[in-house]
Design a protein around this motif. Sequence first.
Motif, PDB file in Angstrom:
ATOM      1  N   LEU A 229       0.828  -1.203   0.000  1.00 48.53           N
ATOM      2  CA  LEU A 229       0.000   0.000   0.000  1.00 48.53           C
ATOM      3  C   LEU A 229       0.865   1.257   0.000  1.00 48.53           C
ATOM      4  O   LEU A 229       0.513   2.261  -0.656  1.00 48.53           O
ATOM      5  N   ALA A 233       0.847   4.133  -2.851  1.00 54.91           N
ATOM      6  CA  ALA A 233       0.526   5.506  -2.456  1.00 54.91           C
ATOM      7  C   ALA A 233       1.562   6.498  -2.973  1.00 54.91           C
ATOM      8  O   ALA A 233       1.213   7.605  -3.399  1.00 54.91           O
ATOM      9  N   GLN A 236       1.876   5.909  -7.343  1.00 55.07           N
ATOM     10  CA  GLN A 236       0.674   5.786  -8.187  1.00 55.07           C
ATOM     11  C   GLN A 236       0.667   6.809  -9.329  1.00 55.07           C
ATOM     12  O   GLN A 236       1.180   7.924  -9.153  1.00 55.07           O
ATOM     13  N   LEU A 263      -9.178  -0.155  -0.539  1.00 56.29           N
ATOM     14  CA  LEU A 263      -8.091   0.802  -0.378  1.00 56.29           C
ATOM     15  C   LEU A 263      -7.364   1.100  -1.681  1.00 56.29           C
ATOM     16  O   LEU A 263      -6.705   2.144  -1.795  1.00 56.29           O
ATOM     17  N   VAL A 264      -7.458   0.192  -2.654  1.00 54.76           N
ATOM     18  CA  VAL A 264      -6.767   0.328  -3.947  1.00 54.76           C
ATOM     19  C   VAL A 264      -7.775   0.022  -5.037  1.00 54.76           C
ATOM     20  O   VAL A 264      -8.673  -0.816  -4.854  1.00 54.76           O
ATOM     21  N   THR A 280      -4.544   4.576  -5.086  1.00 51.83           N
ATOM     22  CA  THR A 280      -5.300   4.538  -3.833  1.00 51.83           C
ATOM     23  C   THR A 280      -6.681   5.170  -4.027  1.00 51.83           C
ATOM     24  O   THR A 280      -6.908   5.961  -4.950  1.00 51.83           O
ATOM     25  N   PHE A 284      -8.907   5.276   1.328  1.00 45.84           N
ATOM     26  CA  PHE A 284      -7.531   5.329   1.844  1.00 45.84           C
ATOM     27  C   PHE A 284      -7.261   6.689   2.477  1.00 45.84           C
ATOM     28  O   PHE A 284      -6.710   6.779   3.587  1.00 45.84           O
TER      29      PHE A 284
END
Length: 315
Positions: A229, A233, A236, A263-264, A280, A284
């Motif tokens: 994650l 973040a 991305q 979250l994604v 994200t 998120f």
Amino acid sequence: MSSDERRDSLADQAAAWVPPWQRPTPPSAAPVDLGNSVPPEGPELPKISDGPDAACEAGAEDGATSAGESPVDGAPAEEVPAEGALAGKSLAEGTPAGVGPAGGVPPGESPAEGGSAKRSVGRRRPAPEPAPELDDAELRGALEAILLVVDEPVSELTLAQVLEQPAERIGPVLDEIAAGYTAAGHGFELRRAAGGWRLYTRPEYATYVERFVLDGQSVRLTQAALETLAVIAYKQPVTRSRISAIRGVNCDGVIRTLVSRGLVEECGTEPDSGAFLYRTTTMFLEKLGLNSVHDLPPLAPFLPDDVEELADATR
């Protein structure tokens, strides 16, 4: 009688026939010259001799007298125009024909103007009355009530539409509410997150909130999920192959878990390879209490000092 004799008889009759208007007037149907004399108490009807031709003569004479001159002094009677003349005169002078109840148009209004005015009035909708402007105290209370029931950050424009107030009033009032909560030392605060506003508990009371919410049940992301994650973040949009290359392991299963948690999300494909790109979501930002990804802390303080040596070793 033979056919020749019948034709001669009809011809003689036709030649001897005289039209009524050319026949001599009988003495009884002669016109009476009244001159300037005053008519008697009751009007006398003209004496008409028997016979259709005499009746026609009398009718013609009476009509001429009544229409052409006055029966009293012989002066010409006032001419009354015919219906067609009246219609022509009204049109010439600009008075619309059919004015009044029979024409269906109000006086002083032409048919074209009246019809268009009625149609335009029928289509025109009354302007809605503007909503009354709330005072500062009522607006503050309404905003607090809405923010207590929202389950996601709400924008200033949405709040302005719901309350029917100018959008420029919402932002300053929200800033004032947030400053008031901070100054009063409440256990919650109002701050911007994910492009909107929402109430959050203060970080210093996080342990108590966590104890109440979790109640011994821990639902946390694994270390692999947190690392993946973090890569998404900061990098991305990024592909799965790029994430795996940064982490050094295959992260297909971890990405599926992050997508299922909300979250994604996918955000298109890479032009060169056609691989899916990931980024994200708003959830998120909401979970981290951030307004945008630009509010993420910089990575430089968390990098080791020998990061360049490690990068050279991996090549």
